[in-house]
Design a protein around this motif. Structure first.
Motif, PDB file in Angstrom:
ATOM      1  N   TYR A 275       3.006   1.236  -3.779  1.00 58.36           N
ATOM      2  CA  TYR A 275       2.352   1.262  -4.934  1.00 58.36           C
ATOM      3  C   TYR A 275       0.983   1.837  -4.876  1.00 58.36           C
ATOM      4  O   TYR A 275       0.564   2.034  -5.881  1.00 58.36           O
ATOM      5  CB  TYR A 275       2.470  -0.322  -5.435  1.00 58.36           C
ATOM      6  CG  TYR A 275       3.549  -0.848  -5.606  1.00 58.36           C
ATOM      7  CD1 TYR A 275       4.642  -0.369  -6.487  1.00 58.36           C
ATOM      8  CD2 TYR A 275       3.979  -2.005  -4.759  1.00 58.36           C
ATOM      9  CE1 TYR A 275       5.953  -0.791  -6.648  1.00 58.36           C
ATOM     10  CE2 TYR A 275       5.317  -2.559  -4.697  1.00 58.36           C
ATOM     11  CZ  TYR A 275       6.036  -1.998  -5.754  1.00 58.36           C
ATOM     12  OH  TYR A 275       7.291  -2.572  -5.821  1.00 58.36           O
ATOM     13  N   GLN A 276       0.358   1.929  -3.903  1.00 59.45           N
ATOM     14  CA  GLN A 276      -1.053   2.477  -3.654  1.00 59.45           C
ATOM     15  C   GLN A 276      -1.974   1.761  -4.839  1.00 59.45           C
ATOM     16  O   GLN A 276      -2.821   2.302  -5.467  1.00 59.45           O
ATOM     17  CB  GLN A 276      -1.118   3.918  -3.838  1.00 59.45           C
ATOM     18  CG  GLN A 276      -0.459   4.337  -2.614  1.00 59.45           C
ATOM     19  CD  GLN A 276      -0.256   5.815  -2.828  1.00 59.45           C
ATOM     20  OE1 GLN A 276      -0.646   6.539  -3.786  1.00 59.45           O
ATOM     21  NE2 GLN A 276      -0.080   6.679  -1.610  1.00 59.45           N
ATOM     22  N   PRO A 277      -2.117   0.331  -4.773  1.00 60.51           N
ATOM     23  CA  PRO A 277      -2.948  -0.223  -5.753  1.00 60.51           C
ATOM     24  C   PRO A 277      -4.663   0.017  -5.332  1.00 60.51           C
ATOM     25  O   PRO A 277      -4.631   0.213  -4.074  1.00 60.51           O
ATOM     26  CB  PRO A 277      -2.740  -1.867  -5.565  1.00 60.51           C
ATOM     27  CG  PRO A 277      -2.143  -1.927  -4.273  1.00 60.51           C
ATOM     28  CD  PRO A 277      -1.379  -0.444  -4.008  1.00 60.51           C
ATOM     29  N   PRO A 278      -5.463  -0.413  -6.109  1.00 61.13           N
ATOM     30  CA  PRO A 278      -6.774  -0.282  -5.666  1.00 61.13           C
ATOM     31  C   PRO A 278      -7.305  -1.304  -4.746  1.00 61.13           C
ATOM     32  O   PRO A 278      -6.479  -2.391  -4.602  1.00 61.13           O
ATOM     33  CB  PRO A 278      -7.601  -0.372  -6.941  1.00 61.13           C
ATOM     34  CG  PRO A 278      -6.612  -1.092  -8.102  1.00 61.13           C
ATOM     35  CD  PRO A 278      -5.181  -0.776  -7.290  1.00 61.13           C
TER      36      PRO A 278
ATOM     37  N   HIS B 142      -5.943  -5.757  -3.644  1.00 60.66           N
ATOM     38  CA  HIS B 142      -5.580  -5.991  -2.320  1.00 60.66           C
ATOM     39  C   HIS B 142      -6.273  -7.237  -1.939  1.00 60.66           C
ATOM     40  O   HIS B 142      -5.617  -8.311  -1.547  1.00 60.66           O
ATOM     41  CB  HIS B 142      -6.144  -4.842  -1.115  1.00 60.66           C
ATOM     42  CG  HIS B 142      -4.806  -3.886  -1.183  1.00 60.66           C
ATOM     43  ND1 HIS B 142      -3.672  -4.080  -0.798  1.00 60.66           N
ATOM     44  CD2 HIS B 142      -4.863  -2.759  -1.301  1.00 60.66           C
ATOM     45  CE1 HIS B 142      -2.890  -3.022  -0.530  1.00 60.66           C
ATOM     46  NE2 HIS B 142      -3.464  -2.021  -1.085  1.00 60.66           N
TER      47      HIS B 142
ATOM     48  N   GLU C  10       0.948  -1.229  -0.025  1.00 61.91           N
ATOM     49  CA  GLU C  10       0.136  -0.072  -0.059  1.00 61.91           C
ATOM     50  C   GLU C  10       0.907   1.454   0.071  1.00 61.91           C
ATOM     51  O   GLU C  10       0.486   2.136  -0.817  1.00 61.91           O
ATOM     52  CB  GLU C  10      -0.998  -0.028   1.252  1.00 61.91           C
ATOM     53  CG  GLU C  10      -1.865   1.130   1.242  1.00 61.91           C
ATOM     54  CD  GLU C  10      -2.699   1.430   0.176  1.00 61.91           C
ATOM     55  OE1 GLU C  10      -2.982   2.720  -0.161  1.00 61.91           O
ATOM     56  OE2 GLU C  10      -3.191   0.466  -0.379  1.00 61.91           O
ATOM     57  N   LEU C  11       1.856   1.357   0.810  1.00 63.64           N
ATOM     58  CA  LEU C  11       2.662   2.494   0.852  1.00 63.64           C
ATOM     59  C   LEU C  11       3.633   2.829  -0.252  1.00 63.64           C
ATOM     60  O   LEU C  11       3.997   3.699  -0.751  1.00 63.64           O
ATOM     61  CB  LEU C  11       3.588   2.209   2.192  1.00 63.64           C
ATOM     62  CG  LEU C  11       2.657   2.626   3.419  1.00 63.64           C
ATOM     63  CD1 LEU C  11       3.703   2.280   4.707  1.00 63.64           C
ATOM     64  CD2 LEU C  11       2.037   3.905   3.405  1.00 63.64           C
TER      65      LEU C  11
END
Length: 129
Positions: free
Chosen positions: A79-82, A86, A76-77
């Protein structure tokens, strides 16, 4: 004490993690995925003493939770995927890690319980009466 005279000592870690009898290391401990057999097919040990309770599940929750949460935070930190990505990544990983580690940890706890002769607590009767 008779067990030690007839059976050589078995390493509880290897016997438990492999799902073998904690006394002889030969017979199978499990009947199915998590069910415990009644007796060892090799040495006849009665598995009625085996009560791992919720111990294996607690260890699995802590270990798998630590691994998955660390990976989720990193991804999350970085790549910040949708959120759907996740879910696709972490739900199957959680199920696989939990399912793969629950049986060996249950076997290990039962083998250690046998090795240390752990049993349900009892109150001693006052002998002065």
């Amino acid at each position: 004490m008779e067990d030690k005279a007839h059976f050589p000592p078995v390493n509880p870690v290897t016997a438990g993690l492999s799902g073998k009898c904690p006394r002889c290391g030969q017979g199978k401990l499990f009947d199915g995925f998590l069910g415990i057999k009644k007796l060892c097919s090799a040495c006849g040990l009665d598995y009625s003493f085996a009560d791992s309770g919720d111990g294996p599940a607690v260890f699995v929750i802590m270990l798998v939770g630590f691994i998955v949460v660390a990976l989720v935070l990193f991804v999350e930190l970085a790549y910040q995927p949708p959120i759907w990505l996740h879910l696709i990544l972490w739900l199957p990983l959680t199920v696989l890690l939990a399912g793969g580690s629950l049986r060996p940890l249950k076997g290990l706890m039962i083998a250690l319980q046998f090795r240390h002769k752990a049993e349900e607590g009892r109150l001693d009767q006052d002998k002065s009466q």
